[in-house]
Design an enzyme around this catalytic site. Structure first.
Site, short mmCIF file in Angstrom:
data_model
loop_
_atom_site.label_atom_id
_atom_site.label_comp_id
_atom_site.label_asym_id
_atom_site.label_seq_id
_atom_site.Cartn_x
_atom_site.Cartn_y
_atom_site.Cartn_z
N LYS A 164 0.87 -1.18 0.00
CA LYS A 164 0.00 0.00 0.00
C LYS A 164 0.90 1.23 0.00
O LYS A 164 1.76 1.36 0.86
CB LYS A 164 -0.90 0.03 1.24
CG LYS A 164 -2.12 -0.84 1.11
CD LYS A 164 -3.09 -0.53 2.26
CE LYS A 164 -4.32 -1.40 2.16
NZ LYS A 164 -5.20 -1.22 3.34
N GLU A 219 0.41 -1.11 16.31
CA GLU A 219 0.17 -1.99 15.15
C GLU A 219 0.57 -3.43 15.48
O GLU A 219 0.00 -4.38 14.93
CB GLU A 219 0.92 -1.49 13.91
CG GLU A 219 0.57 -0.07 13.45
CD GLU A 219 -0.73 0.04 12.65
OE1 GLU A 219 -1.59 -0.86 12.73
OE2 GLU A 219 -0.88 1.06 11.93
N HIS A 252 -8.63 1.86 12.49
CA HIS A 252 -8.11 2.86 11.56
C HIS A 252 -9.18 3.82 11.04
O HIS A 252 -8.87 4.96 10.71
CB HIS A 252 -7.42 2.18 10.37
CG HIS A 252 -6.06 1.61 10.72
ND1 HIS A 252 -5.86 0.68 11.71
CD2 HIS A 252 -4.82 1.85 10.19
CE1 HIS A 252 -4.57 0.37 11.76
NE2 HIS A 252 -3.92 1.06 10.87
P1 NAD Z 1 7.17 8.33 10.24
O1 NAD Z 1 7.54 7.82 8.94
O2 NAD Z 1 6.72 9.75 10.34
O3 NAD Z 1 8.40 8.12 11.24
C1 NAD Z 1 8.27 8.52 12.57
C2 NAD Z 1 9.40 9.48 13.00
O4 NAD Z 1 10.57 8.72 13.29
C3 NAD Z 1 9.80 10.49 11.95
O5 NAD Z 1 10.13 11.69 12.58
C4 NAD Z 1 11.05 9.85 11.35
O6 NAD Z 1 11.92 10.79 10.76
C5 NAD Z 1 11.68 9.24 12.57
N1 NAD Z 1 12.55 8.11 12.34
C6 NAD Z 1 12.37 7.09 11.45
N2 NAD Z 1 13.29 6.14 11.66
C7 NAD Z 1 14.08 6.57 12.66
C8 NAD Z 1 15.18 6.01 13.32
N3 NAD Z 1 15.62 4.78 13.03
N4 NAD Z 1 15.78 6.72 14.30
C9 NAD Z 1 15.30 7.94 14.64
N5 NAD Z 1 14.23 8.50 14.08
C10 NAD Z 1 13.63 7.82 13.09
O7 NAD Z 1 6.01 7.47 10.93
P2 NAD Z 1 5.74 5.89 11.00
O8 NAD Z 1 5.07 5.68 12.29
O9 NAD Z 1 6.93 5.11 10.66
O10 NAD Z 1 4.70 5.67 9.82
C11 NAD Z 1 3.44 6.28 9.84
C12 NAD Z 1 2.93 6.38 8.43
O11 NAD Z 1 2.81 5.07 7.89
C13 NAD Z 1 1.58 7.03 8.31
O12 NAD Z 1 1.61 7.95 7.25
C14 NAD Z 1 0.65 5.89 7.99
O13 NAD Z 1 -0.45 6.28 7.23
C15 NAD Z 1 1.55 4.96 7.23
N6 NAD Z 1 1.14 3.56 7.27
C16 NAD Z 1 1.09 2.89 6.09
C17 NAD Z 1 0.75 1.54 6.08
C18 NAD Z 1 0.78 0.79 4.78
O14 NAD Z 1 0.31 -0.34 4.76
N7 NAD Z 1 1.34 1.35 3.73
C19 NAD Z 1 0.48 0.89 7.27
C20 NAD Z 1 0.55 1.60 8.47
C21 NAD Z 1 0.88 2.95 8.45
N1 GLY Z 2 -2.05 -1.34 7.09
C1 GLY Z 2 -3.18 -1.93 6.46
C2 GLY Z 2 -2.86 -2.71 5.24
O1 GLY Z 2 -1.74 -2.83 4.83
O2 GLY Z 2 -3.75 -3.25 4.66
#
Ligand code: NAD
Ligand code: GLY
Length: 360
Positions: free
Chosen positions: A142, A184, A247
Protein backbone atom coordinates in the site's frame (compact mmCIF):
# COMPACT_ATOMS: atom_id res chain seq x y z
CA UNK A 1 18.45 -13.21 10.45
CA UNK A 2 14.89 -14.29 9.65
CA UNK A 3 13.50 -14.30 6.14
CA UNK A 4 9.81 -14.50 5.31
CA UNK A 5 8.20 -14.55 1.91
CA UNK A 6 5.19 -12.60 0.76
CA UNK A 7 3.66 -15.20 -1.53
CA UNK A 8 2.34 -13.19 -4.45
CA UNK A 9 3.30 -15.41 -7.40
CA UNK A 10 5.59 -13.63 -9.81
CA UNK A 11 5.54 -10.56 -7.54
CA UNK A 12 6.57 -12.55 -4.45
CA UNK A 13 9.32 -10.96 -2.36
CA UNK A 14 11.36 -11.56 0.78
CA UNK A 15 11.25 -9.71 4.09
CA UNK A 16 14.65 -9.91 5.84
CA UNK A 17 14.58 -9.14 9.56
CA UNK A 18 17.74 -8.90 11.67
CA UNK A 19 20.52 -6.69 13.02
CA UNK A 20 22.96 -4.59 10.99
CA UNK A 21 21.47 -5.62 7.66
CA UNK A 22 22.06 -2.25 5.98
CA UNK A 23 25.72 -3.17 5.50
CA UNK A 24 24.96 -6.58 3.97
CA UNK A 25 25.44 -6.16 0.22
CA UNK A 26 24.57 -9.81 -0.38
CA UNK A 27 20.99 -9.00 0.69
CA UNK A 28 20.60 -5.68 -1.04
CA UNK A 29 22.41 -5.96 -4.34
CA UNK A 30 20.47 -8.82 -5.94
CA UNK A 31 17.39 -6.58 -5.76
CA UNK A 32 18.95 -3.55 -7.45
CA UNK A 33 18.30 -3.58 -11.18
CA UNK A 34 20.72 -1.54 -13.24
CA UNK A 35 23.70 0.41 -11.88
CA UNK A 36 21.76 3.39 -10.61
CA UNK A 37 19.56 3.76 -7.55
CA UNK A 38 17.71 6.57 -5.85
CA UNK A 39 17.47 6.60 -2.06
CA UNK A 40 14.47 8.54 -0.74
CA UNK A 41 14.83 9.48 2.91
CA UNK A 42 14.20 12.42 5.22
CA UNK A 43 16.16 15.03 7.17
CA UNK A 44 16.10 12.94 10.36
CA UNK A 45 16.90 9.48 9.04
CA UNK A 46 19.44 10.39 6.35
CA UNK A 47 22.12 11.69 8.76
CA UNK A 48 21.82 8.43 10.70
CA UNK A 49 21.69 5.71 8.04
CA UNK A 50 22.20 7.09 4.53
CA UNK A 51 26.01 6.76 4.49
CA UNK A 52 26.03 3.11 5.46
CA UNK A 53 23.45 2.33 2.80
CA UNK A 54 25.30 4.30 0.10
CA UNK A 55 28.56 2.52 1.02
CA UNK A 56 26.88 -0.88 0.67
CA UNK A 57 25.55 0.08 -2.75
CA UNK A 58 28.91 1.50 -3.83
CA UNK A 59 30.67 -1.78 -2.98
CA UNK A 60 28.39 -3.40 -5.54
CA UNK A 61 29.13 -0.75 -8.17
CA UNK A 62 25.75 0.98 -7.76
CA UNK A 63 25.69 4.78 -7.83
CA UNK A 64 22.93 6.16 -5.64
CA UNK A 65 21.29 9.57 -5.73
CA UNK A 66 19.87 10.69 -2.38
CA UNK A 67 16.54 12.55 -2.29
CA UNK A 68 16.06 14.04 1.16
CA UNK A 69 12.54 15.18 2.08
CA UNK A 70 11.34 17.18 5.08
CA UNK A 71 10.32 15.01 8.04
CA UNK A 72 6.73 14.51 9.07
CA UNK A 73 3.22 13.35 8.29
CA UNK A 74 2.34 16.93 7.33
CA UNK A 75 4.70 16.55 4.33
CA UNK A 76 3.01 13.45 2.91
CA UNK A 77 1.59 15.64 0.14
CA UNK A 78 1.48 16.09 -3.65
CA UNK A 79 3.89 18.98 -3.39
CA UNK A 80 6.58 17.00 -1.59
CA UNK A 81 5.93 13.88 -3.67
CA UNK A 82 6.69 16.02 -6.71
CA UNK A 83 10.19 16.64 -5.36
CA UNK A 84 10.89 12.94 -5.87
CA UNK A 85 9.71 13.14 -9.48
CA UNK A 86 11.85 16.28 -9.99
CA UNK A 87 14.93 14.41 -8.77
CA UNK A 88 14.16 11.33 -10.88
CA UNK A 89 13.82 13.45 -14.02
CA UNK A 90 16.73 15.81 -13.34
CA UNK A 91 18.98 12.78 -12.83
CA UNK A 92 17.65 11.10 -15.97
CA UNK A 93 16.57 8.04 -14.04
CA UNK A 94 15.44 5.19 -16.21
CA UNK A 95 12.69 2.65 -15.85
CA UNK A 96 15.13 0.15 -14.36
CA UNK A 97 16.55 2.57 -11.78
CA UNK A 98 15.69 1.19 -8.33
CA UNK A 99 14.01 3.48 -5.79
CA UNK A 100 14.96 2.64 -2.20
CA UNK A 101 12.82 4.10 0.60
CA UNK A 102 14.91 4.57 3.76
CA UNK A 103 12.76 5.69 6.67
CA UNK A 104 9.46 5.24 8.46
CA UNK A 105 6.00 4.75 7.01
CA UNK A 106 5.76 8.26 5.59
CA UNK A 107 8.88 7.80 3.45
CA UNK A 108 7.90 4.22 2.56
CA UNK A 109 4.39 5.23 1.47
CA UNK A 110 5.61 8.24 -0.55
CA UNK A 111 8.60 6.47 -2.06
CA UNK A 112 6.41 3.54 -3.04
CA UNK A 113 3.83 5.80 -4.66
CA UNK A 114 6.55 7.62 -6.60
CA UNK A 115 7.98 4.26 -7.74
CA UNK A 116 4.52 3.12 -8.84
CA UNK A 117 4.03 6.26 -10.96
CA UNK A 118 7.45 7.07 -12.43
CA UNK A 119 7.52 5.83 -16.02
CA UNK A 120 4.50 3.70 -14.96
CA UNK A 121 6.54 1.70 -12.48
CA UNK A 122 10.18 1.35 -11.41
CA UNK A 123 11.75 -1.25 -9.09
CA UNK A 124 11.25 -0.44 -5.42
CA UNK A 125 12.92 -1.59 -2.20
CA UNK A 126 11.70 -0.86 1.32
CA UNK A 127 14.25 -0.21 4.08
CA UNK A 128 11.97 0.56 7.05
CA UNK A 129 13.55 2.25 10.08
CA UNK A 130 10.63 2.60 12.52
CA UNK A 131 8.93 -0.19 14.42
CA UNK A 132 5.66 0.73 12.75
CA UNK A 133 7.18 0.49 9.28
CA UNK A 134 8.99 -2.77 10.09
CA UNK A 135 5.82 -4.48 11.34
CA UNK A 136 3.29 -3.00 8.95
CA UNK A 137 3.70 -0.26 6.38
CA UNK A 138 6.72 -1.66 4.47
CA UNK A 139 4.91 -4.94 3.78
CA UNK A 140 1.97 -5.38 1.44
CA UNK A 141 2.37 -2.71 -1.20
CA UNK A 142 0.00 0.00 0.00
CA UNK A 143 1.47 3.34 -1.04
CA UNK A 144 -0.14 6.76 -0.71
CA UNK A 145 -0.12 10.42 0.14
CA UNK A 146 -2.66 12.30 2.22
CA UNK A 147 -5.32 14.73 0.99
CA UNK A 148 -6.58 17.55 3.23
CA UNK A 149 -9.97 15.78 3.24
CA UNK A 150 -8.69 12.29 3.96
CA UNK A 151 -5.72 10.21 4.99
CA UNK A 152 -3.90 8.06 2.39
CA UNK A 153 -6.62 8.89 -0.13
CA UNK A 154 -4.37 9.14 -3.19
CA UNK A 155 -2.24 6.09 -3.81
CA UNK A 156 -1.62 2.76 -5.47
CA UNK A 157 -1.02 -0.87 -4.65
CA UNK A 158 2.62 -1.41 -5.61
CA UNK A 159 4.70 -4.19 -4.13
CA UNK A 160 8.40 -3.79 -3.31
CA UNK A 161 11.08 -6.20 -4.56
CA UNK A 162 12.29 -6.71 -1.00
CA UNK A 163 11.87 -5.44 2.56
CA UNK A 164 15.07 -5.04 4.58
CA UNK A 165 14.16 -4.52 8.25
CA UNK A 166 17.33 -3.72 10.16
CA UNK A 167 16.35 -3.85 13.82
CA UNK A 168 19.55 -2.02 14.83
CA UNK A 169 18.05 1.17 13.36
CA UNK A 170 15.43 1.09 16.13
CA UNK A 171 18.17 2.03 18.65
CA UNK A 172 17.82 5.68 17.63
CA UNK A 173 14.02 5.72 17.43
CA UNK A 174 12.40 8.12 19.95
CA UNK A 175 10.39 6.36 22.68
CA UNK A 176 7.13 7.93 21.56
CA UNK A 177 7.63 6.45 18.06
CA UNK A 178 8.48 3.01 19.45
CA UNK A 179 5.26 3.06 21.48
CA UNK A 180 3.24 4.16 18.46
CA UNK A 181 4.63 1.18 16.55
CA UNK A 182 3.44 -1.15 19.30
CA UNK A 183 -0.16 -0.18 18.50
CA UNK A 184 0.17 -1.99 15.15
CA UNK A 185 1.91 -4.97 16.80
CA UNK A 186 -1.00 -5.30 19.25
CA UNK A 187 -3.38 -5.06 16.30
CA UNK A 188 -2.23 -8.42 14.91
CA UNK A 189 -2.93 -10.09 18.25
CA UNK A 190 -6.37 -8.53 18.43
CA UNK A 191 -7.52 -9.32 14.90
CA UNK A 192 -6.18 -12.85 14.27
CA UNK A 193 -3.45 -14.10 16.62
CA UNK A 194 -4.68 -14.47 20.22
CA UNK A 195 -1.54 -16.40 21.27
CA UNK A 196 0.56 -13.46 20.11
CA UNK A 197 -1.66 -11.15 22.18
CA UNK A 198 -0.82 -13.19 25.28
CA UNK A 199 2.89 -13.12 24.31
CA UNK A 200 2.79 -9.31 23.95
CA UNK A 201 1.13 -8.95 27.36
CA UNK A 202 3.84 -11.12 28.92
CA UNK A 203 6.76 -9.50 27.09
CA UNK A 204 5.76 -5.85 26.86
CA UNK A 205 8.44 -4.67 29.28
CA UNK A 206 11.12 -6.33 27.11
CA UNK A 207 9.74 -4.63 24.02
CA UNK A 208 9.62 -1.25 25.75
CA UNK A 209 13.21 -1.78 26.93
CA UNK A 210 14.14 -2.54 23.27
CA UNK A 211 15.37 -6.02 24.03
CA UNK A 212 16.70 -7.05 20.61
CA UNK A 213 15.45 -10.65 20.73
CA UNK A 214 11.96 -9.59 21.82
CA UNK A 215 11.77 -6.96 19.08
CA UNK A 216 12.90 -9.42 16.41
CA UNK A 217 10.31 -11.94 17.57
CA UNK A 218 7.52 -9.32 17.53
CA UNK A 219 8.53 -7.99 14.10
CA UNK A 220 8.81 -11.47 12.64
CA UNK A 221 5.45 -12.58 13.98
CA UNK A 222 3.75 -9.36 12.91
CA UNK A 223 5.19 -9.64 9.40
CA UNK A 224 4.17 -13.30 9.23
CA UNK A 225 0.59 -12.29 10.04
CA UNK A 226 0.65 -9.45 7.55
CA UNK A 227 2.25 -11.55 4.79
CA UNK A 228 -0.44 -14.23 5.18
CA UNK A 229 -3.24 -11.70 4.92
CA UNK A 230 -1.70 -9.88 1.95
CA UNK A 231 -1.02 -13.14 0.09
CA UNK A 232 -4.69 -14.09 0.52
CA UNK A 233 -6.17 -10.69 -0.38
CA UNK A 234 -3.64 -8.34 -1.92
CA UNK A 235 -6.08 -5.64 -3.03
CA UNK A 236 -8.35 -5.68 0.00
CA UNK A 237 -11.49 -7.20 -1.38
CA UNK A 238 -12.04 -9.04 1.91
CA UNK A 239 -9.76 -10.21 4.70
CA UNK A 240 -7.14 -7.48 4.29
CA UNK A 241 -9.65 -4.92 5.54
CA UNK A 242 -9.27 -6.50 8.99
CA UNK A 243 -5.78 -4.97 9.18
CA UNK A 244 -7.64 -1.68 9.53
CA UNK A 245 -8.92 -2.33 13.06
CA UNK A 246 -9.22 1.08 14.73
CA UNK A 247 -8.11 2.86 11.56
CA UNK A 248 -11.48 4.28 10.46
CA UNK A 249 -11.68 6.18 13.75
CA UNK A 250 -7.89 6.68 13.84
CA UNK A 251 -7.72 8.24 10.39
CA UNK A 252 -10.60 10.56 11.38
CA UNK A 253 -8.53 11.65 14.40
CA UNK A 254 -5.43 12.28 12.26
CA UNK A 255 -7.32 14.23 9.59
CA UNK A 256 -9.52 16.04 12.12
CA UNK A 257 -6.65 17.24 14.30
CA UNK A 258 -4.33 18.00 11.38
CA UNK A 259 -1.72 15.55 10.08
CA UNK A 260 1.13 14.99 12.51
CA UNK A 261 -0.57 16.29 15.66
CA UNK A 262 -1.13 12.74 16.88
CA UNK A 263 1.14 9.98 15.61
CA UNK A 264 -0.52 7.37 13.42
CA UNK A 265 -0.03 4.65 16.05
CA UNK A 266 -1.52 6.89 18.76
CA UNK A 267 -4.60 7.54 16.66
CA UNK A 268 -4.88 3.81 15.92
CA UNK A 269 -4.73 2.98 19.66
CA UNK A 270 -7.49 5.45 20.57
CA UNK A 271 -9.48 4.41 17.48
CA UNK A 272 -9.14 0.77 18.46
CA UNK A 273 -10.65 1.60 21.84
CA UNK A 274 -13.70 3.11 20.07
CA UNK A 275 -13.93 -0.12 18.04
CA UNK A 276 -13.73 -2.03 21.35
CA UNK A 277 -16.59 0.03 22.85
CA UNK A 278 -18.68 -0.60 19.75
CA UNK A 279 -17.95 -4.33 19.86
CA UNK A 280 -19.03 -4.21 23.48
CA UNK A 281 -22.29 -2.41 22.60
CA UNK A 282 -23.01 -5.16 20.05
CA UNK A 283 -22.55 -7.75 22.80
CA UNK A 284 -19.39 -9.25 21.29
CA UNK A 285 -16.73 -8.12 23.75
CA UNK A 286 -17.48 -8.07 27.46
CA UNK A 287 -16.35 -5.33 29.84
CA UNK A 288 -13.34 -7.39 30.90
CA UNK A 289 -12.15 -7.70 27.29
CA UNK A 290 -12.41 -3.93 26.80
CA UNK A 291 -10.54 -3.32 30.07
CA UNK A 292 -7.84 -5.82 29.01
CA UNK A 293 -7.29 -3.93 25.75
CA UNK A 294 -7.21 -0.60 27.55
CA UNK A 295 -4.66 -1.91 30.05
CA UNK A 296 -2.32 -3.02 27.25
CA UNK A 297 -2.44 0.33 25.44
CA UNK A 298 -2.04 2.10 28.78
CA UNK A 299 1.12 0.12 29.54
CA UNK A 300 2.47 1.40 26.21
CA UNK A 301 1.55 4.96 27.28
CA UNK A 302 -0.71 5.14 24.23
CA UNK A 303 -3.88 7.26 24.39
CA UNK A 304 -7.08 5.41 25.29
CA UNK A 305 -9.28 8.44 24.79
CA UNK A 306 -9.94 10.10 21.48
CA UNK A 307 -10.06 13.88 21.04
CA UNK A 308 -13.48 15.48 21.37
CA UNK A 309 -14.07 16.45 17.75
CA UNK A 310 -17.83 15.90 18.12
CA UNK A 311 -19.80 12.93 16.82
CA UNK A 312 -20.98 14.78 13.70
CA UNK A 313 -17.39 15.67 12.77
CA UNK A 314 -16.26 12.06 13.29
CA UNK A 315 -19.11 10.87 11.06
CA UNK A 316 -18.22 13.39 8.36
CA UNK A 317 -14.53 12.43 8.46
CA UNK A 318 -15.35 8.71 8.44
CA UNK A 319 -17.59 9.10 5.39
CA UNK A 320 -14.35 9.27 3.33
CA UNK A 321 -13.14 5.91 4.63
CA UNK A 322 -11.91 3.55 1.93
CA UNK A 323 -14.14 0.78 3.27
CA UNK A 324 -17.31 2.76 2.54
CA UNK A 325 -19.31 0.76 -0.01
CA UNK A 326 -22.35 2.17 -1.84
CA UNK A 327 -22.36 4.98 0.71
CA UNK A 328 -22.54 2.58 3.66
CA UNK A 329 -19.86 2.61 6.36
CA UNK A 330 -18.30 -0.77 7.09
CA UNK A 331 -16.27 -1.13 10.25
CA UNK A 332 -13.71 -3.60 11.53
CA UNK A 333 -14.90 -4.79 14.94
CA UNK A 334 -13.96 -7.60 17.29
CA UNK A 335 -16.22 -10.63 17.72
CA UNK A 336 -13.78 -11.69 20.41
CA UNK A 337 -10.17 -10.90 21.29
CA UNK A 338 -8.20 -12.49 18.46
CA UNK A 339 -11.04 -12.48 15.93
CA UNK A 340 -12.00 -9.44 13.86
CA UNK A 341 -14.84 -9.03 11.42
CA UNK A 342 -15.79 -6.44 8.78
CA UNK A 343 -19.39 -5.51 9.45
CA UNK A 344 -22.23 -3.11 8.72
CA UNK A 345 -24.12 -4.35 11.74
CA UNK A 346 -23.56 -1.33 13.98
CA UNK A 347 -26.31 1.28 13.78
CA UNK A 348 -25.53 4.98 13.52
CA UNK A 349 -26.66 5.55 17.10
CA UNK A 350 -24.44 2.73 18.37
CA UNK A 351 -21.49 4.20 16.48
CA UNK A 352 -22.27 7.61 17.99
CA UNK A 353 -22.47 6.07 21.47
CA UNK A 354 -19.12 4.29 21.03
CA UNK A 355 -17.47 7.53 19.89
CA UNK A 356 -18.90 9.31 22.97
CA UNK A 357 -17.53 6.55 25.20
CA UNK A 358 -14.16 6.66 23.45
CA UNK A 359 -13.89 10.41 23.93
CA UNK A 360 -14.56 10.49 27.67
P1 NAD B 1 7.17 8.33 10.24
O1 NAD B 1 7.54 7.82 8.94
O2 NAD B 1 6.72 9.75 10.34
O3 NAD B 1 8.40 8.12 11.24
C1 NAD B 1 8.27 8.52 12.57
C2 NAD B 1 9.40 9.48 13.00
O4 NAD B 1 10.57 8.72 13.29
C3 NAD B 1 9.80 10.49 11.95
O5 NAD B 1 10.13 11.69 12.58
C4 NAD B 1 11.05 9.85 11.35
O6 NAD B 1 11.92 10.79 10.76
C5 NAD B 1 11.68 9.24 12.57
N1 NAD B 1 12.55 8.11 12.34
C6 NAD B 1 12.37 7.09 11.45
N2 NAD B 1 13.29 6.14 11.66
C7 NAD B 1 14.08 6.57 12.66
C8 NAD B 1 15.18 6.01 13.32
N3 NAD B 1 15.62 4.78 13.03
N4 NAD B 1 15.78 6.72 14.30
C9 NAD B 1 15.30 7.94 14.64
N5 NAD B 1 14.23 8.50 14.08
C10 NAD B 1 13.63 7.82 13.09
O7 NAD B 1 6.01 7.47 10.93
P2 NAD B 1 5.74 5.89 11.00
O8 NAD B 1 5.07 5.68 12.29
O9 NAD B 1 6.93 5.11 10.66
O10 NAD B 1 4.70 5.67 9.82
C11 NAD B 1 3.44 6.28 9.84
C12 NAD B 1 2.93 6.38 8.43
O11 NAD B 1 2.81 5.07 7.89
C13 NAD B 1 1.58 7.03 8.31
O12 NAD B 1 1.61 7.95 7.25
C14 NAD B 1 0.65 5.89 7.99
O13 NAD B 1 -0.45 6.28 7.23
C15 NAD B 1 1.55 4.96 7.23
N6 NAD B 1 1.14 3.56 7.27
C16 NAD B 1 1.09 2.89 6.09
C17 NAD B 1 0.75 1.54 6.08
C18 NAD B 1 0.78 0.79 4.78
O14 NAD B 1 0.31 -0.34 4.76
N7 NAD B 1 1.34 1.35 3.73
C19 NAD B 1 0.48 0.89 7.27
C20 NAD B 1 0.55 1.60 8.47
C21 NAD B 1 0.88 2.95 8.45
N1 GLY C 1 -2.05 -1.34 7.09
C1 GLY C 1 -3.18 -1.93 6.46
C2 GLY C 1 -2.86 -2.71 5.24
O1 GLY C 1 -1.74 -2.83 4.83
O2 GLY C 1 -3.75 -3.25 4.66
Amino acid sequence: MHTLDVALGERAYPIHIGSSLLAREALLLPHIRGRQAVVVSNETVAPLYLDVLLATLARGGVTAIPVILPDGEAYKTWEILNRIFDALLLNKCERNTTLIALGGGVIGDMGGFAAACYQRGMPFVQVPTTLLAQVDSSVGGKTAINHPLGKNMIGAFYQPQMVLADVATLDTLPDRELRAGLAEVIKYGLIRDPEFLVWIEANLEHLLARDRAALIYAIERSCRNKAEVVAADERESGERALLNLGHTFGHAIETGLGYGVWLHGEAVAAGTMIAAHLSNLLGWLDDKDVARMGKLFERCALPLRSPRLGVARYMELMSHDKKVLDGRLRLVLLEQLGRAVLTEQASESQIAQAIERGCT
